[in-house]
Design a protein around this motif. Sequence first.
Motif, PDB file in Angstrom:
ATOM      1  N   GLU A 305      44.914   9.581  17.275  1.00  0.00           N
ATOM      2  CA  GLU A 305      46.049  10.205  17.944  1.00  0.00           C
ATOM      3  C   GLU A 305      46.699   9.441  19.269  1.00  0.00           C
ATOM      4  O   GLU A 305      47.576   9.252  19.909  1.00  0.00           O
ATOM      5  N   LYS A 306      46.038   9.784  20.325  1.00  0.00           N
ATOM      6  CA  LYS A 306      45.792   9.908  21.582  1.00  0.00           C
ATOM      7  C   LYS A 306      46.010   8.072  21.799  1.00  0.00           C
ATOM      8  O   LYS A 306      46.930   7.923  22.305  1.00  0.00           O
ATOM      9  N   TRP A 307      44.884   7.291  20.847  1.00  0.00           N
ATOM     10  CA  TRP A 307      44.572   6.190  21.212  1.00  0.00           C
ATOM     11  C   TRP A 307      46.579   4.996  20.646  1.00  0.00           C
ATOM     12  O   TRP A 307      46.733   4.227  20.882  1.00  0.00           O
ATOM     13  N   ALA A 308      46.364   5.647  20.079  1.00  0.00           N
ATOM     14  CA  ALA A 308      47.644   4.873  18.505  1.00  0.00           C
ATOM     15  C   ALA A 308      48.850   5.240  19.956  1.00  0.00           C
ATOM     16  O   ALA A 308      49.645   4.230  19.533  1.00  0.00           O
ATOM     17  N   LYS A 309      49.079   6.154  20.191  1.00  0.00           N
ATOM     18  CA  LYS A 309      50.518   6.389  21.587  1.00  0.00           C
ATOM     19  C   LYS A 309      50.557   5.770  22.238  1.00  0.00           C
ATOM     20  O   LYS A 309      51.888   4.895  22.494  1.00  0.00           O
ATOM     21  N   LEU A 310      49.177   5.233  23.014  1.00  0.00           N
ATOM     22  CA  LEU A 310      49.223   4.308  24.226  1.00  0.00           C
ATOM     23  C   LEU A 310      49.484   2.709  23.577  1.00  0.00           C
ATOM     24  O   LEU A 310      50.276   2.243  23.965  1.00  0.00           O
ATOM     25  N   ILE A 311      48.384   2.709  22.522  1.00  0.00           N
ATOM     26  CA  ILE A 311      48.649   1.471  22.477  1.00  0.00           C
ATOM     27  C   ILE A 311      50.372   0.612  21.142  1.00  0.00           C
ATOM     28  O   ILE A 311      50.555  -0.371  21.631  1.00  0.00           O
ATOM     29  N   HIS A 312      50.941   1.619  20.497  1.00  0.00           N
ATOM     30  CA  HIS A 312      52.577   1.246  20.465  1.00  0.00           C
ATOM     31  C   HIS A 312      53.456   1.143  21.591  1.00  0.00           C
ATOM     32  O   HIS A 312      54.517   0.707  21.685  1.00  0.00           O
TER      33      HIS A 312
END
Length: 319
Positions: A305-312
């Motif tokens: 969830e953490k990395w998905a937010k940054l990537i998006h």
Amino acid sequence: MTIQRILLAAAFAMALAPAVHAQPKTTRIVVSFTSGGPVDSVARILSEQLGKELGRTVIVDNKPGANGAIGAVDVMKSAPDGGTLWFTSVGAAAINSSLYEKLPYDMQRDFAPVSLVVNNVELLVTQQSNPAKDAADFVAATKKRVEATPMGSSGTGSIPHLAIEQLADSSGARLLHVPYKGAAPAITDLMGGQIGGFFGDVPGLLGHLQGGRLKALGVASSKRHPSLPDVKTLEEQGIRGVDTNNWYALFAPAKTPPEIVEALSKAVHNTLANPGVREKLLKMGTEPAGSTPQELATIQKRDTEKWAKLIHTKNIKAE
């Protein structure tokens, strides 16, 4: 029930018993990276003692390629009997799902978490000739430059890349991301002065630091690293929000029975508690950190969830 039926039922149960309780003669640890790298090295340090804990031979089988997908598919198609495990870093387990539109595997559907094995925090380094004495100095210098300071990473969407994005966001540093195909060429160019900085796992940088070829500026962690006690964390230098951990963990095929998963997890825990194993891992710069299957599931979900937010937010796309 007649005696004949009872005997038939008993015979049937006995015929099934070997299949139900059969244990694999070996356990294969599939590593999604080439031989000789940090993930492979940890797997090999783990394997001998893990074999003693399990009472069988444990072998390491390297299946690199496709950003971890080749190893993942190999394991997800294997028998769910504890005979095959997937050993991977956070990338394939918690980042790939946000980088790629389609993956041949799904972490929730295809795998059962077994145990975290080690933590690998990111370390900010630069060449020895750089006048910055620490990360705060480095950031201040980037703000004075006319052009953004080039920083290398081991590839688009890698933990080093995401650490660069976090550093820019949290500190206001003016940085230009330069992706490489792996850490080695990025480190070579850093030492040659083609780029100004690099985030990397401590195990991959420790030899260069000890040899005086690179300078450590700060650790992206809440606490100092045991191998580098004199290097301040970024938080100690007033830089917050760079929260990176390129952990390595073991996963089993999804339909592996819970009792087998628990037994594997306990064996990993005992292996990491072995003084010899622990010493070898700490010496290479990584931090032993076992977990229960449930704790690993929580870590994997949180980081996804953490990395998905940054990537998006940054619109990062796989190359």
